[in-house]
Design a protein around this motif. Structure first.
Motif, short mmCIF file in Angstrom:
data_model
loop_
_atom_site.label_atom_id
_atom_site.label_comp_id
_atom_site.label_asym_id
_atom_site.label_seq_id
_atom_site.Cartn_x
_atom_site.Cartn_y
_atom_site.Cartn_z
N LEU A 5 54.07 46.06 34.23
CA LEU A 5 55.35 45.53 34.69
C LEU A 5 55.31 45.30 36.20
O LEU A 5 55.75 44.26 36.69
CB LEU A 5 56.49 46.49 34.33
N GLY A 55 55.44 41.64 37.62
CA GLY A 55 56.67 41.47 38.39
C GLY A 55 56.38 41.08 39.83
O GLY A 55 57.08 40.25 40.42
N SER A 56 55.34 41.68 40.41
CA SER A 56 54.94 41.30 41.78
C SER A 56 54.48 39.85 41.82
O SER A 56 54.81 39.11 42.76
CB SER A 56 53.83 42.22 42.27
N ALA A 73 55.54 37.54 39.88
CA ALA A 73 56.74 36.71 39.72
C ALA A 73 57.50 36.59 41.04
O ALA A 73 58.00 35.51 41.38
CB ALA A 73 57.65 37.31 38.65
N ILE A 74 57.58 37.68 41.81
CA ILE A 74 58.26 37.60 43.11
C ILE A 74 57.50 36.68 44.05
O ILE A 74 58.10 35.88 44.77
CB ILE A 74 58.45 39.01 43.71
N LEU A 109 68.03 36.21 41.67
CA LEU A 109 66.96 36.52 40.71
C LEU A 109 65.87 37.36 41.37
O LEU A 109 65.37 38.32 40.78
CB LEU A 109 66.38 35.22 40.16
N ALA A 110 65.52 37.02 42.61
CA ALA A 110 64.50 37.79 43.32
C ALA A 110 64.99 39.21 43.60
O ALA A 110 64.21 40.17 43.49
CB ALA A 110 64.13 37.08 44.62
N LEU A 130 67.21 40.94 41.83
CA LEU A 130 67.21 41.65 40.55
C LEU A 130 65.80 42.09 40.18
O LEU A 130 65.58 43.25 39.79
CB LEU A 130 67.79 40.75 39.45
N LEU A 131 64.85 41.21 40.33
CA LEU A 131 63.46 41.53 40.01
C LEU A 131 62.93 42.61 40.94
O LEU A 131 62.21 43.52 40.51
CB LEU A 131 62.60 40.27 40.08
N ALA A 132 63.28 42.55 42.22
CA ALA A 132 62.84 43.57 43.17
C ALA A 132 63.43 44.94 42.81
O ALA A 132 62.74 45.96 42.92
CB ALA A 132 63.23 43.18 44.59
N ILE A 152 64.26 45.97 39.79
CA ILE A 152 63.55 46.42 38.59
C ILE A 152 62.17 46.95 38.97
O ILE A 152 61.75 48.01 38.47
CB ILE A 152 63.45 45.28 37.56
N LEU A 153 61.49 46.25 39.87
CA LEU A 153 60.16 46.71 40.29
C LEU A 153 60.23 48.02 41.05
O LEU A 153 59.36 48.89 40.89
CB LEU A 153 59.48 45.64 41.13
#
Length: 123
Positions: free
Chosen positions: A21, A25-26, A28-29, A95-96, A98-100, A102-103
């Motif tokens: 993940l 995820g990294s 994706a960012i 979105l970034a 939210l992803l950060a 989660i990471l």
């Protein structure tokens, strides 16, 4: 040399789904950061077209009874008519973020899981 189960090495990091993940995820960012300028240009063009269609539709409608001049009412509704620069309707920033988040949570959880030691047998 006996193998003591309390001194077993931890499983490899790549066996953890949290590791994968974090890895994907990294990536994706990084992809979001790289694509953001092109996305912002395209989105700005689409928003200008949307606002132009809204203004054209508002001009095509006759003023309602009981309202004064339609131009002053439309200027109050449309920030572009007053010279203001409205912010983008859609942005990749949320979105970034939210992803950060989660990471960050996955990294914290992975650190906790990796530091936790299994209970020793016999206790």
């Amino acid at each position: 040399m006996s193998s003591d189960p309390a001194q077993k090495s931890p499983p490899p990091l790549s066996d953890s789904p949290l590791f994968w993940l974090l890895l994907f995820g990294s990536a994706a960012i990084v992809a979001l950061v790289l694509i953001e300028p092109k996305f912002a240009q395209r989105e700005a063009r689409l928003e200008r077209m949307y606002r132009a269609r809204q203004r054209a539709a508002a001009r095509a409608q006759p003023p309602r009874a009981g309202q004064g001049s339609g131009a002053t009412d439309r200027a109050a509704e449309d920030p572009a008519a007053t010279g203001e620069s409205p912010g983008p309707i859609v942005s990749l920033r949320s979105l970034a973020l939210l992803l950060a988040g989660i990471l960050f949570a996955a990294a914290c959880w992975l650190a906790v899981v990796r530091r936790r030691r299994p209970p020793e047998p016999g206790t």
